[in-house]
Scaffold this motif. Structure first.
Motif, mmCIF file in Angstrom:
data_model
loop_
_atom_site.group_PDB
_atom_site.id
_atom_site.type_symbol
_atom_site.label_atom_id
_atom_site.label_comp_id
_atom_site.label_asym_id
_atom_site.label_seq_id
_atom_site.Cartn_x
_atom_site.Cartn_y
_atom_site.Cartn_z
ATOM 1 N N THR A 12 0.929 -1.520 -0.005
ATOM 2 C CA THR A 12 -0.058 0.042 0.078
ATOM 3 C C THR A 12 0.853 1.131 -0.268
ATOM 4 O O THR A 12 0.278 2.403 -0.281
ATOM 5 C CB THR A 12 -0.818 0.021 1.356
ATOM 6 N N ASN A 13 2.066 1.177 0.258
ATOM 7 C CA ASN A 13 2.880 2.391 0.297
ATOM 8 C C ASN A 13 4.112 2.519 -0.545
ATOM 9 O O ASN A 13 5.056 1.667 -0.285
ATOM 10 C CB ASN A 13 3.361 2.571 1.752
ATOM 11 N N ARG A 14 4.040 3.033 -1.620
ATOM 12 C CA ARG A 14 5.215 3.004 -2.642
ATOM 13 C C ARG A 14 6.405 3.449 -2.102
ATOM 14 O O ARG A 14 7.585 2.948 -2.369
ATOM 15 C CB ARG A 14 4.811 3.741 -3.871
ATOM 16 N N LEU A 33 7.818 0.598 -0.101
ATOM 17 C CA LEU A 33 8.251 -0.498 -0.751
ATOM 18 C C LEU A 33 9.599 -0.218 -1.589
ATOM 19 O O LEU A 33 10.522 -0.925 -1.542
ATOM 20 C CB LEU A 33 7.195 -0.756 -2.015
ATOM 21 N N CYS A 34 9.660 1.001 -2.101
ATOM 22 C CA CYS A 34 10.991 1.754 -2.772
ATOM 23 C C CYS A 34 12.061 1.433 -2.125
ATOM 24 O O CYS A 34 13.350 1.221 -2.332
ATOM 25 C CB CYS A 34 10.706 2.541 -3.626
ATOM 26 N N LEU A 59 4.550 -7.364 -6.820
ATOM 27 C CA LEU A 59 4.726 -5.870 -6.442
ATOM 28 C C LEU A 59 5.714 -5.306 -6.784
ATOM 29 O O LEU A 59 5.600 -3.990 -7.036
ATOM 30 C CB LEU A 59 5.005 -5.895 -4.605
ATOM 31 N N PHE A 60 6.733 -5.728 -7.437
ATOM 32 C CA PHE A 60 7.937 -5.160 -7.963
ATOM 33 C C PHE A 60 8.361 -5.757 -9.310
ATOM 34 O O PHE A 60 9.268 -5.200 -9.909
ATOM 35 C CB PHE A 60 9.146 -5.027 -7.054
ATOM 36 N N MET A 115 11.508 -0.203 -11.472
ATOM 37 C CA MET A 115 10.576 0.471 -10.628
ATOM 38 C C MET A 115 11.321 1.480 -9.498
ATOM 39 O O MET A 115 10.852 2.327 -9.592
ATOM 40 C CB MET A 115 9.763 -0.819 -9.820
ATOM 41 N N TRP A 151 11.226 5.530 -9.650
ATOM 42 C CA TRP A 151 10.642 6.141 -8.323
ATOM 43 C C TRP A 151 11.490 7.284 -8.023
ATOM 44 O O TRP A 151 11.512 8.351 -7.520
ATOM 45 C CB TRP A 151 10.312 5.254 -7.398
#
Ligand code: NM2
Ligand code: OGA
Ligand code: ZN
Length: 383
Positions: free
Chosen positions: A131-133, A136-137, A167-168, A370, A374
């Protein structure tokens, strides 16, 4: 912002000085090829519209100025083409450096580690990652940095491991399936599907290209033993380079062979070195898997004894306890690791209870893509 620019070497290059004191030279041919104008690069997708054959062979610079924005303005001969380059774009693309890279160098984005990383393994919750980019990054950046990270709170159900890969990136399907069940089986096609301990290894060295990421999720682990161990193969290679450089060279110079033919209609084979270097000496991969090592036939007769001594020394380094992070995966835990760098192992298990992992492969290119996209967006936001 630029401070001073001057055409040098009879128009073959320009010398650029920034206000912060930095300076660098750029060649006319390089600038012409890498121009950012809409005739050279498609405005929408940024792809290059010209080929090297579209660049006049006798390209030179016949003028260089600092424009009103403090950027570099250029005029090329023989076609009088005019382009400009943002000062900060040039600063990000400097190649005029005297950095000397020695054999076995690694990207500045990666950091080598030993067992002490075990106290601070990068960890994220599945729900946060989903839920939180930004979170995640940051976690993806840790995978880029260390080649290993942990996720917790993964749902213990069929296919969760693939949901995490998605997810990635993308699941890489192989003869083992889209995902594979790691549990003790009768008549297993692979020793991973037994209760035997597995020496530290990289997966699928017999595949070319190898899967660059592996994910392992734990659904059950109530057995005696069955602990997970991970080792930084780049750190191990660096130790070999420092302690026995001739051994490092042998493992990098000669290809060995890997093979898997454990199931009907499958005979995967590869010919690659144990330590893989780019032509400029960058350490780009480690392949190490005793179970899948085939007979080496590309090492000259008079080098074979020395190669085996080097192979043994590398294996001994990989086994050093100070390099190994050990932990026991529990239901809901998942590890993702760079299979070109990180080695993984497990201890044998027995007794009552059960141990069940699900794994899948994926590739690093999508993960890095990704992350880089970002990072670009966030750099722009910060500007
Ligand atoms: N499994 C778990 O590379 C290997 O052969 C290790 C791979 C069977 C997909 C095991
Ligand atoms: C594998 C493997 C480790 C484990 O499946 O490739 O190495 O912990 N398994 O069972
Ligand atoms: Zn494995």
């Amino acid at each position: 912002m630029l401070k001073q620019v001057e055409v040098i070497d009879a128009g073959q290059a320009v010398s650029v000085h920034w206000e912060d004191g930095n300076s660098a030279r750029f060649h006319a041919i390089w600038l012409r090829d890498n121009a950012l104008d809409p005739e050279t690069r498609a405005p929408g997708n940024g792809q290059r519209l010209i080929t090297v054959l579209d660049i006049p062979e006798n390209t030179l610079l016949n003028g260089a100025w600092i424009d009103d924005q403090g950027d570099l303005a250029l005029q090329f001969a023989p076609d009088d083409k005019k382009v400009s380059f943002p000062a900060n774009w040039l600063a990000q693309h400097i190649y005029d450096t005297d950095v000397q890279r020695s054999t076995g160098w690694t990207s500045s984005l990666s950091l080598s580690w030993d067992r002490t990383l075990g106290d601070a393994l990068p960890t994220i919750d599945f729900d946060t990652a989903a839920t939180n980019r930004a979170s995640l990054c940051h976690w993806l950046a840790d995978i880029r940095r260390y080649g290993i990270a942990v996720m917790r709170g993964v749902e213990c159900k069929e296919g969760s491991v693939c949901d995490v890969a998605e997810l990635f990136g993308y699941v890489r399907e192989t003869n083992y399936g889209r995902l594979f069940e790691v549990r003790s089986e009768v008549d297993p096609v692979n020793l991973a599907y037994t209760n035997m301990g597995l020496q530290a290894h990289t997966d699928n060295p017999y595949r070319d290209p190898v899967p660059t990421l592996q994910l392992l999720a734990c659904l059950e682990n109530s057995v005696e033993g069955g602990e997970s161990i991970i080792v930084d193969g780049f750190h191990a290679a660096d130790i070999l380079l420092k302690e026995a450089p001739a051994d490092f060279d042998l493992l990098a110079l000669y290809c060995t062979r890997f093979e898997f033919a454990g199931e009907a209609s499958v005979k995967l084979q590869s010919r690659r070195p144990i330590i893989e270097l780019a032509p400029d000496g960058e350490l780009i991969g480690v392949r190490f898997n005793s179970r899948s090592a085939a007979a080496p036939v590309d090492i000259p007769y008079d080098q074979m004894t020395a190669w085996y001594a080097a192979y043994r020394r590398f294996a001994e380094i990989i086994e050093r306890p100070e390099l190994a992070i050990s932990f026991k995966m529990m239901p809901g835990d998942l590890i993702v690791f760079d299979n070109t760098r990180t080695l993984h192992a497990r201890t044998g298990f027995s007794g009552t209870g059960s141990r069940w992992l699900q794994g899948c492969y994926a590739d690093k290119d999508a993960l890095l893509s990704m992350l880089a996209a970002w990072e670009d967006q966030n750099a722009e936001a910060a500007e």
